[in-house]
Write a protein that holds these residues in place. Structure first.
Motif, PDB file in Angstrom:
ATOM      1  N   GLU A 232       0.898  -1.096   0.253  1.00  0.00           N
ATOM      2  CA  GLU A 232       0.060   0.043   0.013  1.00  0.00           C
ATOM      3  C   GLU A 232       1.036   1.245   0.144  1.00  0.00           C
ATOM      4  O   GLU A 232       1.530   1.458   1.005  1.00  0.00           O
ATOM      5  CB  GLU A 232      -0.795   0.088   1.342  1.00  0.00           C
ATOM      6  N   GLU A 233       0.898   1.798  -1.165  1.00  0.00           N
ATOM      7  CA  GLU A 233       1.743   3.183  -1.234  1.00  0.00           C
ATOM      8  C   GLU A 233       0.759   4.453  -0.793  1.00  0.00           C
ATOM      9  O   GLU A 233      -0.143   4.579  -1.820  1.00  0.00           O
ATOM     10  CB  GLU A 233       2.461   3.437  -2.803  1.00  0.00           C
ATOM     11  N   LEU A 234       1.081   4.823   0.079  1.00  0.00           N
ATOM     12  CA  LEU A 234       0.322   6.159   0.586  1.00  0.00           C
ATOM     13  C   LEU A 234       0.412   7.264   0.095  1.00  0.00           C
ATOM     14  O   LEU A 234       1.513   7.594  -0.361  1.00  0.00           O
ATOM     15  CB  LEU A 234       0.414   6.253   2.083  1.00  0.00           C
ATOM     16  N   PRO A 235      -0.684   8.140  -0.616  1.00  0.00           N
ATOM     17  CA  PRO A 235      -0.582   9.238  -1.303  1.00  0.00           C
ATOM     18  C   PRO A 235      -0.151  10.453  -0.081  1.00  0.00           C
ATOM     19  O   PRO A 235      -0.353  10.149   1.180  1.00  0.00           O
ATOM     20  CB  PRO A 235      -1.909   9.506  -1.778  1.00  0.00           C
ATOM     21  N   ALA A 236       0.304  11.576  -0.648  1.00  0.00           N
ATOM     22  CA  ALA A 236       0.963  12.539   0.295  1.00  0.00           C
ATOM     23  C   ALA A 236      -0.269  13.218   0.990  1.00  0.00           C
ATOM     24  O   ALA A 236      -0.089  14.078   2.035  1.00  0.00           O
ATOM     25  CB  ALA A 236       1.480  13.691  -0.511  1.00  0.00           C
ATOM     26  N   THR A 237      -1.456  12.873   0.843  1.00  0.00           N
ATOM     27  CA  THR A 237      -2.664  13.465   1.250  1.00  0.00           C
ATOM     28  C   THR A 237      -2.668  12.909   2.591  1.00  0.00           C
ATOM     29  O   THR A 237      -3.560  13.680   3.322  1.00  0.00           O
ATOM     30  CB  THR A 237      -4.244  13.086   0.447  1.00  0.00           C
ATOM     31  N   PHE A 238      -2.139  12.013   3.073  1.00  0.00           N
ATOM     32  CA  PHE A 238      -2.303  11.529   4.580  1.00  0.00           C
ATOM     33  C   PHE A 238      -2.040  12.614   5.393  1.00  0.00           C
ATOM     34  O   PHE A 238      -2.154  12.826   6.662  1.00  0.00           O
ATOM     35  CB  PHE A 238      -1.194  10.325   4.690  1.00  0.00           C
ATOM     36  N   GLN A 239      -0.959  13.468   4.782  1.00  0.00           N
ATOM     37  CA  GLN A 239      -0.655  14.844   5.894  1.00  0.00           C
ATOM     38  C   GLN A 239      -1.763  15.735   6.278  1.00  0.00           C
ATOM     39  O   GLN A 239      -1.822  16.524   7.309  1.00  0.00           O
ATOM     40  CB  GLN A 239       0.307  15.854   4.954  1.00  0.00           C
ATOM     41  N   ASP A 240      -2.926  15.637   5.463  1.00  0.00           N
ATOM     42  CA  ASP A 240      -4.154  16.331   5.768  1.00  0.00           C
ATOM     43  C   ASP A 240      -5.211  15.587   6.105  1.00  0.00           C
ATOM     44  O   ASP A 240      -6.079  16.280   7.090  1.00  0.00           O
ATOM     45  CB  ASP A 240      -4.563  17.411   4.497  1.00  0.00           C
ATOM     46  N   ALA A 241      -5.452  14.517   5.887  1.00  0.00           N
ATOM     47  CA  ALA A 241      -6.472  13.562   6.255  1.00  0.00           C
ATOM     48  C   ALA A 241      -5.969  12.254   6.578  1.00  0.00           C
ATOM     49  O   ALA A 241      -5.299  11.545   5.475  1.00  0.00           O
ATOM     50  CB  ALA A 241      -7.694  13.352   5.189  1.00  0.00           C
TER      51      ALA A 241
END
Length: 596
Positions: A232-241
């Motif tokens: 599972e390669e997480l997107p950079a959006t994890f920083q906000d949500a």
């Protein structure tokens, strides 16, 4: 494909060299605990393990011969390669790398690049070479093979090599992660240990080590390992949500291959950190048998969510830490700067876990209780005695036999905090502070007895980090204790920005259980049959039940139900449905009772 050369010096007996059959078994991926089996398993069959076994090469010790190089290691390798060229003139272009095997503790290394060419001077190229010997530990030999496949030692936080307790590529510094595999008649024997490292064994070829961290295969893009069903390669959006990830244990992914299981979550560089991070679930299974209850330094428990970082440019991997499963001690957040990795839950077998990845908002300080674990044991049973009573209000009182079972009830509460670097816990029972240096305390409680009122009872307890274990054998049919836990930050640098949080709960004790004789239960059956549809909830339970309260008659019903299950289960279910309807309660409430 790789070439395998068995070499020995003229001073070493040829009988010490493994035979063709022994060497082929050692390189057979279908034979458990062969070197090829290890790499086939740990790499999800993504490593090319095809080989050509060359004949045995005998040569004089070249390590002092300057014609073969400037160092003893280079002279050794160059002499073996030159000898193989002179003897058999292999087409070196067909091989990805070479493994040189010695029957004695000559040398041990992997991944070095050396020049080779044909006898006629054509086909010159560089080739990667590993040198191993049958006097070396099996897990270390696996590591040298790993260098030939392009993998590096993992680092620790200080940048030192061999830094991960969860990877054979670091086995040199974590010998306690190894284990002694069973003896196998299919595999050749090694030698007794010469370095004194554990585990004790008479054969170093039986010392196996843990799987390689799958982050190695991700950063090196090994085969087709990198696939959405495995990683599972997480997107950079994890920083906000924040993002929830569901992972399977690494050994589950290995043994289910080629059916893919998601075994790795990759967090991209964020918050100004040049590194990315990998999260995997490890437990003591298969080649991870060394992850045991007495771990080597750096291992945090028998199973857990393991975190490594990686440098995208150099592909260097660093062991960061582990969120342990065992007991869920303390905080389940792992914070790396502004990055927060949270262990949410896992199943009983530790082969599945839910992890949340997010930023500072995820790291908000919270605390909650895990479901209480309640058990009780009978400490004393009275003699039978005759009393005047009636099974229901429709019958006159008569003489029936009853006896009482006195119990001791034990409760285990675990406080689960989040957002604390080094959490510390303070407990209270009925607003009285629990002193960790003591083992018991006196508290005042409301009791249900012949004369209801407040009584002083003794509570025995012990605290273990975030857990409170307490028990009481106070002889009352019902009383409650109010328990609270307060967590605060003990790390000075973080205390100012992390507020203390508290959580409370009430625990009910039922330390007396009345057992009625069979004639009483039979009269209850008659009563239910004749009058159940005329009863109100207040008649049925003896007190109003709109608030879910349960009186003595509820426990009488439970005894009646148990009796009917053996004689008339259909009637038992009919009566149960009527009680649920008239009492306006759930089935769980109806049959809630202390453990055995």
């Amino acid at each position: 494909m790789f070439a395998v050369i068995r070499a020995h010096f003229t001073t070493t007996p040829a009988s010490d060299v493994w035979s063709d059959a022994e060497m082929r078994n050692w390189l057979d991926p279908t034979i458990p605990y062969s070197v090829a089996h290890y790499w086939s398993q740990t790499s999800f069959s993504q490593i090319d393990l095809s080989y050509q076994l060359l004949p045995i090469l005998q040569l004089a010790d070249p390590r002092n011969d300057p014609n073969f190089g400037t160092s003893a290691r280079d002279r050794l390798v160059n002499a073996v390669l030159a000898g193989a060229t002179n003897e058999w003139d292999p087409d070196w272009s067909t091989f990805a790398h070479v493994v040189i095997w010695f029957p004695a503790a000559i040398d041990l290394h992997g991944g070095g690049s050396y020049s080779v060419k044909r006898k006629d001077g054509t086909g010159g190229r560089s080739i990667v070479v590993a040198v191993v010997n049958k006097g070396a530990r099996f897990d270390t030999i696996c590591q040298e093979f790993g260098h030939n496949f392009g993998f590096q030692h993992e680092r620790n936080k200080a940048g030192g090599e061999y830094g991960s307790p969860y990877s054979t590529m670091s086995s040199a510094k974590f010998p306690d992660n190894a284990f002694e595999r069973p003896a196998s008649p299919q595999l050749p024997a090694g030698l007794a240990p010469f370095d004194g490292n554990p585990p004790p064994t008479t054969d170093v070829m039986r010392i196996a080590g843990p799987y390689v961290t799958p982050l190695q295969f991700f950063v090196n893009r090994t085969g087709d390992f990198v696939h959405a069903d495995s990683v599972e390669e997480l997107p950079a959006t994890f920083q906000d949500a924040h993002i929830n990830v569901y992972l399977r244990a690494l050994d589950v992914g290995v043994t289910s291959w080629p059916t893919r299981r998601k075994v790795l979550a990759v967090v991209p560089p964020a918050y100004g950190d040049a590194n990315g991070y990998g999260i995997e679930i490890r437990r003591p299974r298969e080649y991870d048998q060394g992850l045991n209850a007495a771990p080597a330094p750096g291992i945090s428990g028998v199973a857990g969510a393991v975190i490594h970082s990686f440098d995208p440019s150099t592909k260097l991997i660093t062991y960061v830490g582990c969120i342990p499963f065992a007991g869920l001690e303390g905080d389940r957040d792992y914070r790396i700067g502004n990055l927060v990795i949270r262990l949410n839950n896992f199943n009983d077998d530790s082969d599945f876990a839910s992890v949340t990845v997010g930023g500072p908002k995820l790291g908000k300080a919270t605390i909650q209780f895990a479901p209480a674990q309640i058990s009780s044991t009978v400490t004393y049973t009275t003699d039978w005695e005759w009393v005047y009573a009636t099974p229901c209000t429709m019958f006159p009182e008569s003489s029936y036999a009853q006896r009482s079972h006195l119990k001791s009830t034990k409760v285990v509460l675990a406080a689960l905090s989040q957002g604390y670097e080094q959490p510390g816990y303070v407990w209270t029972i009925n607003d009285v502070a629990v002193d960790p240096a003591q083992t018991s305390m006196e508290v005042s409680v409301n009791v249900r007895s012949g004369d209801p009122g407040r009584e002083s009872i003794t509570v025995k307890y012990r605290t273990i980090d975030n857990r409170l274990e307490f028990e009481s054998d106070a002889p009352y049919s019902e009383f409650s204790l109010s328990v609270s836990a307060t967590v605060s930050e003990t790390l000075t640098a973080a205390a100012a920005s992390t507020p203390a949080r508290s959580v409370s709960t009430d625990v009910t004790f039922q330390n007396i259980e009345i057992e009625w004789s069979l004639p009483y239960l039979e009269k209850m059956v008659q009563c239910w049959r004749e009058h159940i549809y005329q009863w109100t909830p207040e008649d049925m339970f003896g007190i109003p039940t709109g608030n879910g309260a349960v009186a003595v008659k509820m426990r009488q019903f439970q005894q009646l139900h148990d009796h009917l299950l053996g004689t008339n289960p259909e009637l038992a279910e009919t009566l149960t449905r009527e009680v649920l309807k008239l009492g306006n309660i759930t089935r769980d409430d109806l049959f809630a009772r202390p453990g055995p």
